[in-house]
Design an enzyme around this catalytic site. Structure first.
Site, PDB file in Angstrom:
ATOM      1  N   ASP A   1      49.528  44.967  31.605  1.00  0.00           N
ATOM      2  CA  ASP A   1      48.705  44.654  32.775  1.00  0.00           C
ATOM      3  C   ASP A   1      47.243  44.925  32.435  1.00  0.00           C
ATOM      4  OD1 ASP A   1      47.583  44.367  35.245  1.00  0.00           O
ATOM      5  OD2 ASP A   1      48.841  45.859  36.262  1.00  0.00           O
TER       6      ASP A   1
ATOM      7  N   ASP B   1      46.737  38.232  34.871  1.00  0.00           N
ATOM      8  CA  ASP B   1      46.478  39.460  34.123  1.00  0.00           C
ATOM      9  C   ASP B   1      47.722  40.271  33.762  1.00  0.00           C
ATOM     10  OD1 ASP B   1      46.873  39.974  36.809  1.00  0.00           O
ATOM     11  OD2 ASP B   1      45.585  41.730  36.824  1.00  0.00           O
ATOM     12  N   GLU B   2      48.900  39.774  34.105  1.00  0.00           N
ATOM     13  CA  GLU B   2      50.107  40.541  33.791  1.00  0.00           C
ATOM     14  C   GLU B   2      51.111  39.683  33.028  1.00  0.00           C
ATOM     15  OE1 GLU B   2      51.912  42.375  37.227  1.00  0.00           O
ATOM     16  OE2 GLU B   2      49.957  42.714  38.167  1.00  0.00           O
TER      17      GLU B   2
HETATM   18 MG   LIG Z   1      45.855  44.045  36.479  1.00  0.00          MG
END
Ligand SMILES: [Mg+2]
Length: 412
Positions: free
Chosen positions: A9, A105-106
């Protein structure tokens, strides 16, 4: 044999990219916000410093400024976020091709088969953490576990720039005392239902009778019970995976009959927003478009055509649908219902990219804007952002009443 799954993350992603692009921001309180002149100016992301002062995602700029008067507000640069997101995914690809994205973002990574080359899960997580920092200036938190759910919980435990391992020996101690709402797919409604029945922690859920949880939450309950017990076996999808679907479409019966081309265009464009979303989610492109029209006398006609370049862009699909409408529909009756379908689905991204490259820069720009819109909607919901053209009188029922046309198997 247990799998080794990572959940990586990117920390404070938008704000971190802004700080990389403009290092002067690094020691300041930073919030990435919707445009200031827009009265809906809202905090989309904040850096660590601003977070410590209580600045929250989703609040209005003025609210954030009360808590933190020195707050530096920057406007989002979505093209940059997409660029950095891709850079990071390319780093992951050096370790495994089983990479499943969850937002920009993950990502989950299945590194079970990579250990001979790189070492155990924790070692790989460390390597990834260092490589991301070195090559992009961004930091990640990585969770390492034997299933996707615990890996995700792990990535939340230590932030930023950290690795957390949750294994068979310690998951009860590390996971079970967390609030049940932390568990993936426990929405606000499920959390409340569970709390009303005395289930406060993930451990409470794990130790509840399976049949009981199913009786409260249905099929979702069965899944959540597995999640809490660490028995979820859902795989990390391969990076190049594509869903087998023949067509994706949406249709709607308008609240009032449509009388002009302009009104029809608006409805088409709105419908294609959902289609685009679905195409992106399943990683396929439309090779053709079909539009169905039901007129005020309830007779239905459908027209279809082929797209020059496969696309998942709402605008391109809408333009094709509108072109089909304009060249085929004769305005003798008003329009009562409209449906649009993306057909001839293909996963051939290469064809798409090549012709984008040949065509022009503008196509790429549209692509990037749409990617960014899609990303925002994934985070904040469909209503959060829309095109100016879609504001105002749409003659469509509210979004949740939209009927979804499931993939059909008609071929063109
Ligand atoms: Mg994040």
């Amino acid at each position: 044999m247990d799998r080794v799954i990572l959940h990586s993350d990117l920390n404070n992603f938008y704000a971190s990219v802004e700080c990389v692009l403009n290092p002067e921001l690094r020691d300041k309180y930073v919030a990435v916000c919707g445009r200031r002149e827009d009265r809906h100016g809202i905090v989309l992301a904040k850096n660590m410093k601003a977070k410590k002062r209580g600045v929250k995602t989703g609040e209005a700029i003025w609210e954030a400024k009360i808590k933190c008067p020195e707050l530096v507000v920057v406007t989002p640069q979505f093209n940059e976020y997409i660029k950095y997101s891709k850079m990071v995914r390319n780093i992951y690809l050096g370790y495994t091709d089983k990479i499943e994205a969850f937002g920009m973002d993950e990502c989950w990574l299945d590194v079970t088969g990579s250990r001979r080359l790189f070492g155990d899960g924790e070692k790989i997580a460390e390597m990834i953490r260092c490589e991301v920092k070195e090559k992009t200036g961004l930091t990640v938190s990585v969770g390492v576990s034997f299933n996707k759910i615990f890996a995700k919980l792990g990535s939340d435990m230590k932030k930023p720039d950290a690795v957390t391992v949750i294994n068979r020996e310690d998951y009860k101690e590390k996971v079970w005392n967390l609030p049940v709402s932390e568990l993936l797919n426990v929405g606000r409604a499920s959390a409340k239902k569970l709390r009303d029945r005395g289930i406060k922690t993930i451990g409470d859920l794990a130790n509840s009778k399976r049949e009981l949880v199913i009786s409260w939450l249905g099929k979702n309950g069965e899944m959540l019970h597995n999640f809490a017990n660490g028995t979820d076996v859902s795989p990390v999808m391969p990076y190049y995976y594509t869903e087998p679907a023949k067509s994706v479409g949406h249709g709607i019966t308008c609240v009032e009959n449509l009388k002009t081309d302009r009104e029809v265009w608006k409805v088409i464009f709105e419908l294609t927003q959902d289609i685009s979303h679905k195409l992106r989610a399943t990683n396929v492109y439309a090779g053709g478009v079909a539009i169905g029209i039901k007129n005020s006398r309830l007779s239905v006609t459908e027209f279809s055509g082929i797209l020059e370049t496969p696309t998942h862009n709402a605008r391109e699909i809408a333009l094709k649908a509108y072109e089909l409408f304009k060249s085929n529909y004769i305005w003798q009756n008003e329009v009562r219902a409209v449906s649009v379908r993306a057909v001839r689905l293909t996963s051939n991204r290469f064809a798409r990219q090549l012709s984008l490259f040949e065509n022009n820069f503008k196509a790429e720009k549209i692509e990037n804007i749409e990617n960014a819109i899609e990303e925002i909607r994934m985070r904040y919901g469909k209503k959060f952002i829309t095109y100016g053209a879609l504001m105002g009188d749409l003659k469509m029922p509210p979004y949740k009443e939209a009927e979804i046309i499931l993939p059909s198997f008609r071929t063109y």
